[in-house]
Design an enzyme around this catalytic site. Sequence first.
Site, PDB file in Angstrom:
ATOM      1  N   SER A 140      40.521  45.633  40.224  1.00 42.88           N
ATOM      2  CA  SER A 140      40.336  44.314  40.131  1.00 42.88           C
ATOM      3  C   SER A 140      41.591  43.513  40.230  1.00 42.88           C
ATOM      4  O   SER A 140      42.423  43.793  41.397  1.00 42.88           O
ATOM      5  CB  SER A 140      39.638  43.747  38.845  1.00 42.88           C
ATOM      6  OG  SER A 140      39.361  42.412  38.543  1.00 42.88           O
ATOM      7  N   ASP A 184      33.265  43.698  41.632  1.00 42.83           N
ATOM      8  CA  ASP A 184      34.281  43.959  40.859  1.00 42.83           C
ATOM      9  C   ASP A 184      34.396  45.608  40.375  1.00 42.83           C
ATOM     10  O   ASP A 184      33.319  45.853  39.451  1.00 42.83           O
ATOM     11  CB  ASP A 184      34.409  43.315  39.507  1.00 42.83           C
ATOM     12  CG  ASP A 184      35.822  43.164  38.742  1.00 42.83           C
ATOM     13  OD1 ASP A 184      36.273  44.315  38.506  1.00 42.83           O
ATOM     14  OD2 ASP A 184      36.188  42.172  38.454  1.00 42.83           O
TER      15      ASP A 184
END
Length: 332
Positions: free
Chosen positions: A42, A204
């Site tokens: 991320s 993510d």
Amino acid sequence: MAGDLHADLVLSGGGVKGIALVGAAAALVEAGYVPQRISGTSAGALVGAVLAAAARSGNLSADQLTELAMGLDYRQFLDPGPVERVPVLGPAWGVLSGGGIYRGDALREWVADQLAAFGVTTFGDLALDDPVVPPERRYRLVVTVADVTLGQLVRLPWDYRRVYGLDPDTQSVADAVRASTAIPFFYRPEELTSADGRTSRLVDGGLLSNFPIDSLDRTDGVRPRRPTFGVTLLPDLPAGNAAVIPALHPLHVLGPTLLEQVVTTVLVGRDQAHLNQPWVSARTVRIDTSEVGVLDFDLSEQGKRSLYQSGRSAARNFLSTWDWEDYLERFR
């Protein structure tokens, strides 16, 4: 680039808190460390991509990282999708449909522009000539992604060929970073079509591993050639449970709820287990970012400066007691 100390880096996720990762990286560079391989999830993928490209060019400095952190305006990444333009119902539909409230195209373009400045477009540009590293892992950067179509964690570019039948050298670095930062329901998932025509939805990587500290470790039992430093934004648990899931914070006034504990364990339980190992904790920079939310995209200049300095100070404090030979003697 000053210094001749080599190290690998593992950078955790954390949304806008990622500015603190830049501060930690600046302190490492100031101390003479040159990043060799970087693993990120991320926000860690976003910061890691720029670090890897800059290190490849031989043009990485603490001043450059300071400029990057302070010049980053997260609000530019809030590019509304079609549904977000419809008042009230639009964002709700983006969440319910899974299409996301924001497109994420602006984030991808920003990453692509930053990398292009260092001559990097595809993972082939980040390939390393290192006979010790397995061929599929011969890259300066690896990012953690959750493939929700296949229901598994993938690491790109390592898994492009094995999972998707694609040549990793030809794949876009910006696309992989965009996938790793696609916060579910907030950003539209990234799509990847495999060689046999199957399309996967990627989101993510923090969904499955927010701090992939073991991703760069040797598995052959041989003494490591250089340290692998972790930099994490994870709060100390259980005291920091409320910081993991800000949306559940109102419930925390009643004490930890089972819902909060279960979701927190799902999101960070694996990573927390690694952090609790003494040989992991001893090589990890922990940054307190509890005052900032993951989705605080309207962060002020003072807020950015505070995050950056928190990361820089945490890394400096860590390095003040770090001893590579002592670490090897105790744990390797």
